[in-house]
Write a protein that holds these residues in place. Structure first.
Motif, short mmCIF file in Angstrom:
data_model
loop_
_atom_site.label_atom_id
_atom_site.label_comp_id
_atom_site.label_asym_id
_atom_site.label_seq_id
_atom_site.Cartn_x
_atom_site.Cartn_y
_atom_site.Cartn_z
N ALA A 1 0.85 -1.20 0.00
CA ALA A 1 0.00 0.00 0.00
C ALA A 1 0.88 1.24 0.00
CB ALA A 1 -0.90 0.00 1.23
N ASN A 2 0.49 2.24 -0.76
CA ASN A 2 1.24 3.49 -0.71
C ASN A 2 0.45 4.60 -0.04
OD1 ASN A 2 -0.52 3.93 -2.82
ND2 ASN A 2 1.03 4.65 -4.25
N LEU B 1 -4.25 2.18 -2.42
CA LEU B 1 -3.28 2.24 -3.51
C LEU B 1 -3.66 3.42 -4.38
CD1 LEU B 1 -3.54 -1.53 -4.42
CD2 LEU B 1 -1.66 -0.45 -3.20
N THR B 2 -2.68 4.27 -4.68
CA THR B 2 -2.98 5.46 -5.46
C THR B 2 -1.79 5.87 -6.32
OG1 THR B 2 -3.76 7.75 -5.34
CG2 THR B 2 -2.29 7.02 -3.58
N CYS C 1 -7.52 6.76 -6.36
CA CYS C 1 -7.07 6.00 -5.19
C CYS C 1 -8.10 4.91 -4.92
CB CYS C 1 -6.95 6.91 -3.96
SG CYS C 1 -6.56 6.02 -2.44
#
Length: 141
Positions: free
Chosen positions: A48-49, A70-71, A77
């Protein structure tokens, strides 16, 4: 949660697996997530960011909720988890996490997610639009 306590929302990319697991279990998402597979939870977090947390502003800063996504930080996103400990549900923590996601992502980034059936009303109440054209390849394992 006491009335004098404040909730702190923050980006927390190094959230620990044990805290993540605890909130998943306490939120009810533990029934649909691999909470007994530490290696998989670790991959979920490291992949995951966007990892946002809601913590009570008291000694020890206990974790109340987490949003994991997550984007590309430019267009879209995908929120893969929005989990709030059952003891903190109904206090605005989930909405606060989504508000923090919107604040950090900015107005030009759309947010999407797949809701658990019992959470649909929550997402509608916070102003998310239901989209009829979603598609899914299920996982095996």
């Amino acid at each position: 949660m006491t009335t004098a306590s404040k909730v702190l929302y923050a980006s927390e990319p190094t959230l620990g697996i044990a805290e993540f697991r605890r909130v998943l279990v306490e939120s009810g998402l533990g029934e649909t997530r691999p909470v007994d597979d530490g290696a998989r939870l670790k991959k979920m977090l490291s992949g995951a960011n966007l990892v946002l947390t809601a913590r009570l502003d008291v000694e020890g800063k206990p974790l109340l909720g987490v949003a994991r996504g997550l984007t590309d930080f430019a267009w879209v996103c995908y929120i893969s988890e929005l989990a709030v400990s059952q003891s903190a549900q109904g206090l605005g923590i989930g909405k606060g996490l989504m508000d923090e996601a919107r604040r950090q992502l900015g107005p030009s980034v759309a947010i999407s997610l797949i809701s658990m059936p019992d959470a649909i009303g929550f997402y509608e109440r916070i102003g998310m639009k239901r989209m009829p054209d979603a598609f899914w390849f299920g996982r095996k394992g």
